[in-house]
Design an enzyme around this catalytic site. Structure first.
Site, mmCIF file in Angstrom:
data_model
loop_
_atom_site.group_PDB
_atom_site.id
_atom_site.type_symbol
_atom_site.label_atom_id
_atom_site.label_comp_id
_atom_site.label_asym_id
_atom_site.label_seq_id
_atom_site.Cartn_x
_atom_site.Cartn_y
_atom_site.Cartn_z
ATOM 1 N N ASP A 10 0.870 -1.186 0.000
ATOM 2 C CA ASP A 10 0.000 0.000 0.000
ATOM 3 C C ASP A 10 0.899 1.226 0.000
ATOM 4 O O ASP A 10 2.055 1.158 0.430
ATOM 5 C CB ASP A 10 -0.894 0.005 1.254
ATOM 6 C CG ASP A 10 -2.139 0.868 1.086
ATOM 7 O OD1 ASP A 10 -3.239 0.301 0.993
ATOM 8 O OD2 ASP A 10 -1.999 2.115 1.036
ATOM 9 N N ASP B 91 3.997 3.144 -4.308
ATOM 10 C CA ASP B 91 2.917 3.714 -5.125
ATOM 11 C C ASP B 91 2.787 2.850 -6.381
ATOM 12 O O ASP B 91 3.674 2.864 -7.244
ATOM 13 C CB ASP B 91 3.291 5.155 -5.486
ATOM 14 C CG ASP B 91 2.234 5.840 -6.346
ATOM 15 O OD1 ASP B 91 1.348 5.150 -6.888
ATOM 16 O OD2 ASP B 91 2.320 7.078 -6.475
ATOM 17 N N ASN C 261 -6.074 -4.181 -6.104
ATOM 18 C CA ASN C 261 -7.228 -3.650 -5.376
ATOM 19 C C ASN C 261 -7.094 -2.171 -5.019
ATOM 20 O O ASN C 261 -8.081 -1.536 -4.654
ATOM 21 C CB ASN C 261 -7.424 -4.521 -4.112
ATOM 22 C CG ASN C 261 -8.382 -3.911 -3.135
ATOM 23 O OD1 ASN C 261 -9.579 -3.884 -3.383
ATOM 24 N ND2 ASN C 261 -7.875 -3.385 -2.021
ATOM 25 N N SER D 94 -15.718 -1.890 -10.251
ATOM 26 C CA SER D 94 -16.759 -1.122 -9.552
ATOM 27 C C SER D 94 -18.034 -1.221 -10.365
ATOM 28 O O SER D 94 -18.001 -1.580 -11.550
ATOM 29 C CB SER D 94 -16.322 0.346 -9.451
ATOM 30 O OG SER D 94 -17.371 1.170 -8.995
ATOM 31 N N TYR E 189 -13.367 8.698 -12.590
ATOM 32 C CA TYR E 189 -13.430 7.387 -11.908
ATOM 33 C C TYR E 189 -14.122 6.355 -12.793
ATOM 34 O O TYR E 189 -13.642 5.222 -12.942
ATOM 35 C CB TYR E 189 -14.158 7.547 -10.565
ATOM 36 C CG TYR E 189 -14.109 6.319 -9.690
ATOM 37 C CD1 TYR E 189 -12.939 5.928 -9.052
ATOM 38 C CD2 TYR E 189 -15.249 5.547 -9.493
ATOM 39 C CE1 TYR E 189 -12.892 4.800 -8.242
ATOM 40 C CE2 TYR E 189 -15.221 4.419 -8.683
ATOM 41 C CZ TYR E 189 -14.043 4.047 -8.054
ATOM 42 O OH TYR E 189 -14.005 2.929 -7.262
ATOM 43 N N LYS F 58 -12.334 2.984 -14.117
ATOM 44 C CA LYS F 58 -12.815 1.642 -13.767
ATOM 45 C C LYS F 58 -13.357 0.913 -15.008
ATOM 46 O O LYS F 58 -13.314 -0.320 -15.073
ATOM 47 C CB LYS F 58 -13.871 1.723 -12.662
ATOM 48 C CG LYS F 58 -13.299 2.115 -11.306
ATOM 49 C CD LYS F 58 -12.351 1.056 -10.729
ATOM 50 C CE LYS F 58 -11.956 1.340 -9.294
ATOM 51 N NZ LYS F 58 -11.092 0.314 -8.701
#
Ligand SMILES: NC(=O)c1ccc[n+]([C@@H]2O[C@H](COP(=O)([O-])OP(=O)(O)OC[C@H]3O[C@@H](n4cnc5c(N)ncnc54)[C@H](O)[C@@H]3O)[C@@H](O)[C@H]2O)c1
Length: 248
Positions: free
Chosen positions: A34, A57, A84, A136, A149, A153
Site C-alpha cells: 500500500d 505507489d 485492489n 466497480s 473514476y 474503472k
C-alpha cells in the site's frame, strides 16, 4: 490458497485488509502493499500468518518493481495478483482538471496495467496464475460526479477482458469484482465531501436494490474466490457484488 504466493495492492484499506484476513485464514503466502505506512500494522494484526508488507505507489513502475522484487525475495514468484488499490476524485467532467484526470487514471487504470505487466512473465513461465482486479459498478454504468473514476474503472474492466483473451491459452486467468458502495474509508471520504453526508448515505443505500451497502468482507470473499483455483474455468468475468445495483 494454501501456500499460494499472493500480492495484494491497497492492502491497508477497508477491502484490502479483509482480503489479507481471508488469505491468512487460507494459509497463503501474502505480499501486502500500500502507499500508506499503515500497511505495516498488518504484521501485528496477522502475526501468525506468512506475510510481508511493503510500501509503494503502484501507479509508478519504479515502485512496482521494488514491491515485486522485495516480495519475490521473501516468498518467490507471485502466483496470484489482487489489484485492489483505488482512488477517486468525485467531480463532473466540466469540473475535472487535467491533474484530477491523470491522478485518477493513474491510481486505478495505470496501477492495474503496471502490476499485471510485472506479474505476467513469471505466471506465463509457470503456465499458471490469476490476476484479479477490483472494478466497480462504475466499470459498467455511468454515475454522476464520477467522470474520471468511471473512465478509469471502465478501463480496468476492458483490460481484464483483453488480458483474459490474450492469456487464456497460457494458463493465466484474469477477472474483476464489481462492488457497489462498500463500508470503507473510501466511502466515508466520498460522503464527507457531499453537502449533507447523512442524506448522501441514505441516497447511496437507497440506490442499491438491497437498500444497504456492502461490508468489506463481502467484497473480499469474491476477490479471493476469483483468485483461487475454485474459479479455475472463470476468466474475463466481472463478478458484481452490488446488492443488485446493475441488474435494475
Ligand atoms: N468503498 C467503495 O464504496 C467502493 C466501491 C466500488 C469500488 N471500490 C474500489 O474498491 C477498492 C478498495 O477500496 P476501499 O473501499 O477498500 O478503499 P480504501 O480507501 O479503504 O482502500 C484503498 C487503499 O488503496 C491505497 N492506494 C490508493 N492509491 C494507491 C497507490 N497509487 N499505490 C498504492 N496504494 C494505493 C490506499 O492507501 C488505501 O489503503 C478500490 O479499488 C476502490 O476503487 C470501492
Amino acid at each position: 490458497m494454501k501456500d499460494c504466493v499472493v500480492l495484494v495492492t491497497g492492502a491497508a484499506g477497508g477491502v484490502g485488509k479483509e482480503v489479507i484476513r481471508q488469505l491468512a485464514e487460507n494459509d497463503a503466502k501474502i505480499i501486502a502493499t500500500d502507499i500508506a505506512d499503515q500497511v505495516h500494522d498488518l504484521n501485528r494484526e496477522f502475526s501468525g500468518a506468512r506475510i510481508t508488507t511493503i510500501t509503494g505507489d503502484v501507479s509508478k513502475s519504479v515502485d512496482v518493481d521494488k514491491i515485486f522484487g522485495a516480495g519475490e525475495d521473501k516468498f518467490g514468484a507471485v502466483q496470484a495478483l489482487i489489484s485492489n488499490a483505488g482512488y477517486m476524485i468525485a467531480k463532473a467532467l466540466h469540473e475535472t482538471s487535467e491533474q484530477d484526470w491523470d491522478a485518477v487514471l493513474a491510481g486505478n487504470a495505470k496501477s492495474f496495467f503496471l502490476t499485471a505487466k510485472r506479474a505476467l512473465p513469471n505466471m506465463l513461465a509457470a503456465k499458471k496464475g490469476s490476476i484479479t482486479a477490483t472494478g466497480s459498478i462504475s466499470s459498467v454504468v455511468g454515475l454522476p460526479s464520477q467522470a474520471a473514476y468511471c473512465a478509469s474503472k471502465g478501463a480496468v474492466l476492458q483490460l481484464v477482458r483483453q488480458l483474459a483473451v490474450e492469456y487464456a491459452g497460457s494458463g493465466v486467468r484474469v477477472n474483476a469484482v464489481g462492488p457497489g458502495a462498500i463500508n470503507t474509508p473510501f466511502l466515508t471520504r466520498y460522503l464527507n465531501g457531499l453537502p449533507d453526508p447523512k442524506a448522501g448515505a441514505d441516497a447511496v443505500k437507497a440506490a442499491h436494490p438491497m437498500k444497504r451497502w456492502a461490508e468489506p468482507d463481502e467484497v473480499a470473499k469474491a476477490l479471493v474466490f476469483l483468485a483461487s483455483d475454485d474459479a479455475a474455468f472463470i476468466t474475463g468475468h466481472i463478478l458484481m457484488v452490488d446488492g443488485g445495483y446493475v441488474a435494475g
